[in-house]
Motif scaffolding. Structure first.
Motif, PDB file in Angstrom:
ATOM      1  N   MET A   1       8.824 -33.975  -7.142  1.00  0.00           N
ATOM      2  CA  MET A   1       9.198 -33.372  -5.873  1.00  0.00           C
ATOM      3  C   MET A   1       9.523 -34.465  -4.861  1.00  0.00           C
ATOM      4  O   MET A   1       8.954 -35.557  -4.894  1.00  0.00           O
ATOM      5  N   LEU A   2      10.434 -34.172  -3.952  1.00  0.00           N
ATOM      6  CA  LEU A   2      10.854 -35.132  -2.938  1.00  0.00           C
ATOM      7  C   LEU A   2      10.271 -34.742  -1.579  1.00  0.00           C
ATOM      8  O   LEU A   2      10.277 -33.572  -1.206  1.00  0.00           O
ATOM      9  N   ALA A   3       9.782 -35.739  -0.823  1.00  0.00           N
ATOM     10  CA  ALA A   3       9.274 -35.515   0.539  1.00  0.00           C
ATOM     11  C   ALA A   3       9.838 -36.589   1.449  1.00  0.00           C
ATOM     12  O   ALA A   3      10.066 -37.728   1.024  1.00  0.00           O
ATOM     13  N   ARG A   4      10.040 -36.204   2.722  1.00  0.00           N
ATOM     14  CA  ARG A   4      10.535 -37.172   3.706  1.00  0.00           C
ATOM     15  C   ARG A   4       9.606 -37.164   4.912  1.00  0.00           C
ATOM     16  O   ARG A   4       9.311 -36.121   5.484  1.00  0.00           O
TER      17      ARG A   4
ATOM     18  N   TYR B   1      -8.417 -37.713  -2.573  1.00  0.00           N
ATOM     19  CA  TYR B   1      -7.172 -37.122  -3.062  1.00  0.00           C
ATOM     20  C   TYR B   1      -6.857 -37.653  -4.455  1.00  0.00           C
ATOM     21  O   TYR B   1      -7.325 -38.727  -4.860  1.00  0.00           O
ATOM     22  N   ALA B   2      -6.047 -36.907  -5.169  1.00  0.00           N
ATOM     23  CA  ALA B   2      -5.630 -37.317  -6.511  1.00  0.00           C
ATOM     24  C   ALA B   2      -4.387 -38.194  -6.415  1.00  0.00           C
ATOM     25  O   ALA B   2      -3.411 -37.821  -5.747  1.00  0.00           O
TER      26      ALA B   2
ATOM     27  N   CYS C   1       1.386 -42.851   2.382  1.00  0.00           N
ATOM     28  CA  CYS C   1       0.304 -41.994   1.890  1.00  0.00           C
ATOM     29  C   CYS C   1       0.640 -40.517   2.084  1.00  0.00           C
ATOM     30  O   CYS C   1       0.502 -39.705   1.147  1.00  0.00           O
ATOM     31  N   ILE C   2       1.083 -40.158   3.289  1.00  0.00           N
ATOM     32  CA  ILE C   2       1.404 -38.760   3.572  1.00  0.00           C
ATOM     33  C   ILE C   2       2.594 -38.314   2.723  1.00  0.00           C
ATOM     34  O   ILE C   2       2.634 -37.170   2.240  1.00  0.00           O
TER      35      ILE C   2
ATOM     36  N   ALA D   1       4.712 -34.998  -1.487  1.00  0.00           N
ATOM     37  CA  ALA D   1       5.533 -34.868  -2.696  1.00  0.00           C
ATOM     38  C   ALA D   1       4.731 -34.314  -3.861  1.00  0.00           C
ATOM     39  O   ALA D   1       5.296 -33.668  -4.762  1.00  0.00           O
ATOM     40  N   SER D   2       3.432 -34.558  -3.888  1.00  0.00           N
ATOM     41  CA  SER D   2       2.575 -34.026  -4.951  1.00  0.00           C
ATOM     42  C   SER D   2       1.893 -32.722  -4.541  1.00  0.00           C
ATOM     43  O   SER D   2       0.973 -32.270  -5.223  1.00  0.00           O
ATOM     44  N   GLU D   3       2.329 -32.150  -3.406  1.00  0.00           N
ATOM     45  CA  GLU D   3       1.882 -30.838  -2.931  1.00  0.00           C
ATOM     46  C   GLU D   3       0.378 -30.784  -2.696  1.00  0.00           C
ATOM     47  O   GLU D   3      -0.276 -29.785  -2.977  1.00  0.00           O
TER      48      GLU D   3
END
Length: 509
Positions: free
Chosen positions: A1-4, A57-58, A85-86, A91-93
């Motif tokens: 998954m992609l996060a910005r 967190y994992a 980190c965030i 991205a890992s939900e």
């Protein structure tokens, strides 16, 4: 998954918005950071890995690619630890990803997940507000600093787990609020007072003129005559900072990492006193990622150079352009930055190598050649830029034993403030002018008109002392300040005559 995630990077005392894109996908486990990161950013891989695990967190055992945009801008420092980190958590939900676009994240991570303060937060907060970012998430120790910027919600946290809880329950957290204007109004100067000075009426008068007009000043006298003591009392008679000036100063100190111990704002005018062994880059700023030097840290305040002739001549020549322009430009291969440098230069020096030329008690042992070489360390163009050149003589025995009788700093400061107020009324159509020291030739023709007798006096001084055009202009600027201190609009002959008396070094050479 992609996060910005949004973060920021410093460029001089300004900031550029940086996108932190994190992609978690199949492949060999590990973190790859791209986008011109420096060593500190590359090392964040290990800090982030440990912080996530120790915060509960994992850590995804997959391939993680972190892209810092724009890709052609060099990224430096540990402030990207928290956004990375965030980004991984999003991205890992593992955290709520809603409204992430509204936040800008900054912070260094300890291995246990504790958030450590970073530099430049005030400059970044100002940039975030201009860019329309609604909220800033920073370490708790940076929260008051960032909250000075209006129109921005600032949230400060001590641990990564607190940031995760905030993203899940944003309405349960209250933004940090700081009223910078009230803090500035409550602040008081606690430095040495002018009333402690014995005698030296001529030097005290020069300090008052320098404070009222923002004029550069040099004291020349034998050892023990009180040159340094006088210079260190100049901040006590300077006008109080305006909120806009305090923000300017605080941004520079924030970028330099000096604001953490000062709270949210620098509330008094800076007084910087570098050692005479200082290098050119330490004065003007520099480095592969340029940082402000002493002259920028003295912005809107005082740069005091004790024992001026002990500084290397090439180092002193660095001062010429900032003294004239009010800023310093530093160019590097990848970028060019400008730092503000509107400061008042105050210097002190002995009159000769042994220090006793012209002294009433101790005879001078220097040859004329030695004195000539001594003064040759100071270039003519640099001395032209010093408005007030004041001889400080040894105190008489009866002056040493008596109690101080001079005015205190508060009384002198009130006159200085009145003179500055008169100048500001005059400058209403010239918003770039802050004091009489900033006047240009066109302003002198308008506000420093001379009658025939005053013009003849100035022309005689120019011929006798061999003054340059710049030096004669500075005499007029000083005369304008003397007139303002006397609340007189028209320049009189005695104003110019007093200003000419402050060219001590020109008369000695």
């Amino acid at each position: 998954m992609l996060a910005r995630i949004w973060s920021a990077s410093l460029v001089g005392i300004d900031a550029v918005q940086v996108g932190v894109e994190v992609d978690v996908s199949g492949g060999l486990p590990g973190i790859v950071i791209v986008g011109l990161p420096d060593t500190a950013v590359q090392e964040s891989r290990e800090r982030v890995r440990a912080a996530l695990k120790n915060a509960g967190y994992a850590f995804p055992m997959r391939k993680i690619v972190v892209n810092l945009t724009p890709a052609d801008l060099r990224k430096e420092g540990p402030s990207f630890d928290l956004p990375i980190c965030i980004g991984i958590l999003a991205a890992s939900e593992q955290v709520n990803t809603q409204q992430l676009e509204d936040y800008l994240f900054l912070g260094e991570m300890s291995l246990d997940g504790t958030l450590r303060p970073v530099t430049g937060v005030l400059a970044i907060a100002a940039a975030a507000q201009r860019l329309g970012i609604k909220s800033l998430v920073v370490p708790a120790d940076n929260a008051r600093e960032a909250s000075v910027v209006k129109g921005l919600s600032v949230f400060g946290f001590k641990h990564l787990s607190e940031v995760g809880h905030f993203l899940e329950n944003p309405t349960q957290h209250i933004a940090v609020a700081t009223d910078g204007k009230q803090e500035l109004e409550r602040s008081q100067f606690h430095g040495p007072d002018l009333k402690e000075v014995k005698g030296q009426a001529h030097a005290r008068r020069a300090l008052e003129i320098a404070a009222a007009g923002g004029h550069n000043l040099i004291f020349v006298g034998p050892p023990g005559s009180g040159k340094t003591m006088l210079a260190r009392r100049l901040p006590s008679i300077l006008p109080a900072l305006t909120f806009e000036e305090a923000l300017e100063i605080s941004r520079v100190h924030s970028v330099a990492g000096l604001l953490k111990d000062k709270g949210s704002l620098v509330s008094t005018r800076p007084f910087r006193s570098p050692h005479h062994s200082a290098s050119g880059p330490s004065l003007v700023g520099g480095g592969s990622f340029p940082r402000p030097g002493e002259i920028s840290l003295a912005h809107r305040g005082i740069l005091f150079l004790d024992e001026l002739t002990e500084f290397k001549r090439d180092v002193l020549e660095f001062l010429r352009q900032p003294l004239e322009d009010g800023y310093v430009s530093i160019s590097r291969t990848r970028q060019s930055v400008m730092f503000p440098a509107q400061f008042t230069l105050v210097a002190s020096t002995n009159p000769c190598p042994c220090g006793f030329f012209g002294d009433s008690v101790q005879p001078c042992t220097c040859t004329p050649r030695a004195r000539e070489q001594y003064w040759a360390r100071l270039s003519g163009p640099l001395m032209d830029r010093i408005d007030l050149q004041v001889a400080v003589n040894r105190l008489k025995p009866e002056e040493i034993t008596q109690q101080p009788k001079g005015e205190d700093s508060a009384t002198v400061r009130s006159r200085v403030q009145s003179a500055r107020s008169l100048a500001q009324l005059r400058f209403q159509a010239e918003p770039t002018l802050r004091c009489n020291a900033d006047l240009q030739s066109r302003h002198l023709r308008q506000w420093c008109k001379l009658d025939d007798s005053t013009r003849n006096l100035l022309e005689g001084a120019i011929r006798k002392l061999g003054l340059s055009v710049r030096a004669s202009d500075r005499i007029l600027k000083v005369a304008r300040t003397i007139a303002d201190l006397a609340s007189e609009e028209e320049l009189q002959t005695h104003h110019v005559a007093e200003a000419i008396q402050y060219r001590t070094i020109d008369r000695m050479q």
